[in-house]
Design an enzyme around this catalytic site. Structure first.
Site, PDB file in Angstrom:
ATOM      1  N   GLU B  51       0.389  -1.052  -0.550  1.00 23.50           N
ATOM      2  CA  GLU B  51       0.133  -0.184   0.271  1.00 23.50           C
ATOM      3  C   GLU B  51       0.734   1.428  -0.168  1.00 23.50           C
ATOM      4  OE1 GLU B  51      -0.718  -2.906   1.732  1.00 23.50           O
ATOM      5  OE2 GLU B  51      -2.839  -3.055   0.731  1.00 23.50           O
ATOM      6  N   HIS B 120     -10.127  -4.788  11.220  1.00 16.37           N
ATOM      7  CA  HIS B 120     -10.735  -4.703  10.163  1.00 16.37           C
ATOM      8  C   HIS B 120     -12.148  -4.491   9.946  1.00 16.37           C
ATOM      9  CE1 HIS B 120      -7.287  -6.463   7.890  1.00 16.37           C
ATOM     10  NE2 HIS B 120      -7.747  -7.972   8.451  1.00 16.37           N
TER      11      HIS B 120
END
Lengths: 322, 319
Positions: B51, B120
């Protein structure tokens, strides 16, 4: 490819310009006309000049916190650079950036950057844009041995190699990441050897020999333009100054190490080369070049001093683009 | 009018904008086959799981004339790219004196409710509201998703699109025709006169359910959805509170220094709105803990329609 006599003289002019510009910037930092921090590139001039001499105007480069040399080698305007260091309205960033954030997108200079390793992926994006455009442009990352240990180095080289991006990754290995020796931080001191892990060429070059840097860069640029992907070039060099110009800043480097590298002055190296190769280059010619460079630096200071400070409320401008 | 899901609306926005503008490219750790088929591998890039690198690549590509659309998948993974978001994307236009534009969209899912546990199930948008230089959208309906995401892709700045995990399958009316929703314009999802509930993302729907419930008790609830967290539509929120005199703010994130705190501040620091208040504003947020896994624990942490109702009753009772 060997640099023509004319190009060699231009390289010398650029290297001397970087040196004189930074000597002045350091003086003006110490006398209070320049703020914040200044990182000098003196001693490493042959890397920026050797690489950028192999580029076209529309090729792109990215720099790091030690960015004046890269800007000058890519063709940045000394006046606007000095005005930026002075924090003035006519500076490249209208006084918003200073030494660590000079950029000139119109000449493919994507910016100095205050985060070690921060530019590696950004300029890889410029390489992606060049590849998609398909006109043979290349993108070049200048970074130090310190950045070579950051994750962004490995991530970017892997992606550039996999996508065959038209890139040069130019490591300026000056053996000191701020005040820490690379001997303490590198599993292997040669950065170029890591290229093997990505299946791309890794070249070690004398970073104080501008002609050697130019030849290595020329080969890598040709490879990139031909669609054969990136090259990692490791330039062994050294900075003469401490990490920053801040008064009293720590500099743990051994004096004899600094002296040994100063004896390998890249500018003197090219002067000697010119005298040897062409037999006509004289000290008088170099003196004339230096006089012209000093005039250009003095003109840049005059431009900076004449430029107004930005209006305080201009701090609110340019947060967002229209 | 046809109904499509929230996720589908996002995909339609992406596909239509990529058709409209050949300088758009897509960077994500997976390359959806339908996108590759239509736009080709050159523009639909499957990246390594990096990322930090591909967010930086997006910045460099944007500064070189492209309009990258990055999909981090979950907001979780953007933290790996914080250097590029915080040190680079949010500041690069400003610190270079505005000489270059950086049109980038970073998409990610936020929120919980699906037993994915702490990493998450995050809603960290206030961290980015605190930076200058990023625009933030947080759509609550398929219609808003499509219109806001199209505007984000056409915007010349880095825009973070936070998309609610719980709403991915939620269906709503979306017209066939091209339309956009300007960034920075809130939407009054239900008009009312007694109390304003400013709700975000999934909680917009919980607030609407709460409003329905309160109507049975004779309490008229106005539900305001900011839709864009930066720029925030202060005017619409203040106008609603000036009308009702009462405020509840519902957010799936924790309360501390969050979007709800910002909304409370923009209401209370405005003299006219403050003068109209009949009771102290109330935040209905997640509890200030990492989000736990087991459903009973997770449900205890997140706000829902019942907690919004309790909040409304508390504010109504206070004045």
């Amino acid at each position: 490819m060997t640099a023509s006599p004319e190009l060699q003289r231009e390289m010398l002019r650029q290297m001397q310009t970087i040196r004189r510009f930074e000597e002045r910037a350091s003086d003006d930092y110490h006398n209070g006309a320049i703020y914040g921090v200044v990182h000098c590139y003196i001693g490493e001039e042959a890397v920026a000049v050797g690489v950028c001499s192999a580029l076209n105007k529309d090729d792109q480069i990215i720099s790091n916190h030690r960015g004046h040399g890269h800007c000058i080698a890519k063709g940045a305007d000394l006046n606007r650079m000095m005005a930026e260091l002075y924090g003035r309205q006519d500076g490249y960033c209208k006084g918003k950036g200073g030494s660590m954030h000079i950029a000139d997108f119109s000449i493919g200079m994507l910016g100095a950057n205050g985060i070690v390793g921060g530019g590696l992926s950004i300029v890889t994006g410029a390489g992606l844009a060049a590849q998609l455009e398909g006109k043979g442009r290349v993108a070049v990352c200048f970074f130090g041995d310190g950045a070579s240990n950051a994750g962004s180095f490995h991530e970017s080289l892997n992606i550039a190699a996999r996508w065959k991006l038209p890139m040069l990754y130019v490591c300026e290995h000056n053996s000191w990441a701020a005040n820490t020796s690379s001997r303490m931080t590198h599993a292997r001191d040669d950065v170029a050897s890591r290229a093997a892990g990505y299946g791309i060429p890794g070249v070690v070059v004398d970073g104080n020999d501008v002609l050697a840097v130019y030849e290595a860069a020329t080969d890598a640029v040709a490879r990139a333009r031909a669609g054969e992907g990136p090259t990692l070039i490791e330039c062994k060099t050294y900075r003469w100054r401490a990490h920053t110009e801040r008064p009293g800043a720590a500099d743990p480097r051994p004096l004899e190490e600094i002296a040994a590298w100063m004896a390998k002055d890249p500018i003197q190296h090219l002067v000697d080369d010119l005298k040897q190769q062409q037999g006509q280059y004289s000290d008088a010619e170099f003196q004339a070049l230096d006089d012209a460079v000093m005039s250009a630096v003095a003109a840049a200071v005059a431009f900076a001093e004449a430029s107004p400070f930005p209006a305080p409320e201009a701090a609110l401008d340019d947060v967002f683009a229209d | 009018m046809r109904e499509i899901s929230y996720a589908r609306a996002g995909m339609e926005a992406l596909v239509e904008e990529m058709r409209r503008d050949p300088t758009t490219i897509h960077l994500a750790t997976d390359a959806p086959p339908s996108l590759v088929e239509e736009f080709g591998e050159a523009r639909i890039r499957a990246t390594p799981i990096t990322e930090n690198a591909f967010s930086g690549i997006a910045i460099g590509a944007a500064g070189s004339g492209l309009r990258p659309i990055v999909n981090w998948s979950m907001v979780t993974f953007c933290f790996v790219a914080m250097d590029q978001i915080v040190n680079q994307a949010s500041k690069i236009h400003y610190m270079f004196g505005g000489q270059q534009t950086f049109p980038i969209v970073f998409r990610s899912s936020v929120g919980g409710g699906t037993s994915l546990a702490a990493q998450h199930s995050q809603s960290p948008y206030s961290m980015f509201m605190n930076l200058a230089g990023l625009k933030l959208i947080l759509p609550a309906t398929p219609y808003d998703m499509k219109g806001l995401l199209k505007s984000a892709i056409r915007d010349n700045n880095p825009v973070l699109s936070f998309e609610s995990t719980r709403l991915m399958g939620f269906k709503g009316e979306v017209p066939d025709d091209d339309y956009t929703i300007p960034l920075g314009v809130a939407d009054v999802k239900r008009t009312g006169s007694d109390i304003t509930v400013v709700a975000l993302a999934w909680l917009v729907h919980e607030a609407l359910a709460a409003a329905e419930e309160m109507a049975k008790e004779g309490v008229s609830v106005e539900v305001v959805d900011p839709r864009t967290l930066f720029p925030m539509d202060n005017e619409t929120i203040r106008a609603s509170v000036q009308k009702t005199g009462r405020l509840v703010i519902a957010d799936e994130a924790g309360p501390t220094a969050g979007a709800a705190a910002e909304i409370a501040a923009l209401v209370t620091e405005d003299a006219a709105t403050f003068a109209a208040l009949k009771a102290p504003p109330k935040r209905v947020c997640a509890l200030q803990v990492p989000i736990p896994y087991s459903p009973g624990l997770e449900n205890h942490v997140f706000p829902d329609r019942n907690r919004i109702i309790a909040g409304i009753r508390e504010v109504m009772a206070a004045g």
